[in-house]
Design a protein around this motif. Structure first.
Motif, PDB file in Angstrom:
ATOM      1  N   ALA A   6       0.850  -1.191   0.204  1.00  8.80           N
ATOM      2  CA  ALA A   6      -0.114  -0.049  -0.071  1.00  8.80           C
ATOM      3  C   ALA A   6       0.984   1.272   0.012  1.00  8.80           C
ATOM      4  CB  ALA A   6      -0.773   0.032   1.283  1.00  8.80           C
ATOM      5  N   GLN A   7       1.770   1.219   0.635  1.00  8.21           N
ATOM      6  CA  GLN A   7       2.790   2.309   0.700  1.00  8.21           C
ATOM      7  C   GLN A   7       3.545   2.370  -0.699  1.00  8.21           C
ATOM      8  OE1 GLN A   7       5.760   1.809   4.211  1.00  8.21           O
ATOM      9  NE2 GLN A   7       4.159   2.279   5.687  1.00  8.21           N
ATOM     10  N   LYS A   8       3.881   1.447  -1.088  1.00  7.52           N
ATOM     11  CA  LYS A   8       4.642   1.365  -2.619  1.00  7.52           C
ATOM     12  C   LYS A   8       3.539   2.104  -3.508  1.00  7.52           C
ATOM     13  CE  LYS A   8       7.847   0.267  -5.610  1.00  7.52           C
ATOM     14  NZ  LYS A   8       8.303   1.663  -6.362  1.00  7.52           N
ATOM     15  N   ALA A   9       2.181   1.774  -3.495  1.00 11.33           N
ATOM     16  CA  ALA A   9       1.315   2.367  -4.507  1.00 11.33           C
ATOM     17  C   ALA A   9       1.238   3.828  -4.237  1.00 11.33           C
ATOM     18  CB  ALA A   9      -0.111   1.443  -4.345  1.00 11.33           C
ATOM     19  N   LEU A  10       1.115   4.032  -2.763  1.00 13.21           N
ATOM     20  CA  LEU A  10       1.145   5.607  -2.386  1.00 13.21           C
ATOM     21  C   LEU A  10       2.427   6.355  -3.054  1.00 13.21           C
ATOM     22  CD1 LEU A  10      -0.351   7.828  -0.975  1.00 13.21           C
ATOM     23  CD2 LEU A  10       0.801   7.156   1.124  1.00 13.21           C
ATOM     24  N   ASN A  55      13.455   2.103  -1.342  1.00 12.86           N
ATOM     25  CA  ASN A  55      13.630   1.501  -0.337  1.00 12.86           C
ATOM     26  C   ASN A  55      12.529   0.570   0.030  1.00 12.86           C
ATOM     27  OD1 ASN A  55      16.023   2.803   0.026  1.00 12.86           O
ATOM     28  ND2 ASN A  55      15.359   4.423   1.023  1.00 12.86           N
ATOM     29  N   LEU A  56      11.331   1.176  -0.378  1.00 12.42           N
ATOM     30  CA  LEU A  56      10.049   0.255   0.258  1.00 12.42           C
ATOM     31  C   LEU A  56      10.390  -1.328  -0.855  1.00 12.42           C
ATOM     32  CD1 LEU A  56       7.286   2.772  -0.019  1.00 12.42           C
ATOM     33  CD2 LEU A  56       8.107   1.581   2.158  1.00 12.42           C
ATOM     34  N   ILE A  83      -0.651  -7.448  -3.505  1.00 10.43           N
ATOM     35  CA  ILE A  83      -2.087  -7.252  -3.398  1.00 10.43           C
ATOM     36  C   ILE A  83      -2.633  -6.321  -2.688  1.00 10.43           C
ATOM     37  CG2 ILE A  83      -4.445  -8.451  -2.452  1.00 10.43           C
ATOM     38  CD1 ILE A  83      -2.759 -11.096  -2.958  1.00 10.43           C
ATOM     39  N   PRO A  84      -3.520  -5.255  -3.029  1.00 16.52           N
ATOM     40  CA  PRO A  84      -3.847  -4.136  -2.232  1.00 16.52           C
ATOM     41  C   PRO A  84      -4.385  -4.578  -0.766  1.00 16.52           C
ATOM     42  CG  PRO A  84      -5.479  -4.365  -4.029  1.00 16.52           C
ATOM     43  CD  PRO A  84      -4.256  -5.542  -4.258  1.00 16.52           C
TER      44      PRO A  84
END
Length: 131
Positions: A6-10, A55-56, A83-84
């Motif tokens: 989720a952080q990577k998508a953000l 880094n993520l 997966i989200p």
């Protein structure tokens, strides 16, 4: 692992937004509206967001490798798809007594750390003194 996804998508959305901001800032610099420092600042923000995204990705790979080792496979054999994170917290029933909340360790420690209440006489005199 899902929180990293989720952080990577953000961060991917952030990088896209910073790219558009950099493009706009470059156009404004070419028109003479902003200084060169604004362009450099936009480039720095973009590169910083890209580095945090990398880094993520590294953190996710480490977790994936650790999971592979825990289940007895080599890291090359295991690949977990992204997966989200689609979980919602459970609803709190209206009939939940407040005593349950008071027993939570974090709330109890916050109550212990809070200062004692001031006497009424001090509170009544307080507006007369400068801050």
């Amino acid at each position: 692992m899902r929180s990293l996804d989720a952080q990577k998508a953000l961060f991917d959305e952030t990088v896209a937004a910073y790219s558009k901001t950099l493009e706009i800032t470059k156009n404004r610099y070419a028109a003479g509206v902003v200084a060169r420092t604004d362009v450099v600042q936009a480039q720095t923000q973009l590169e910083s967001a890209r580095a945090q995204g990398i880094n993520l990705g590294v953190q996710r790979a480490k977790l994936e490798h650790a999971i592979a080792v825990l289940i007895g496979k080599s890291p090359a054999e295991l690949s977990l798809s992204s997966i989200p994170l689609d979980i919602t917290p459970p609803p709190i029933p209206v009939s939940l007594p407040s005593e349950l909340l008071e027993r939570r360790p974090d709330i109890a420690s916050a109550e212990r750390k809070s200062p004692p209440p001031m006497p009424r006489s001090v509170l009544q005199k307080q507006p007369f003194f400068p801050r």
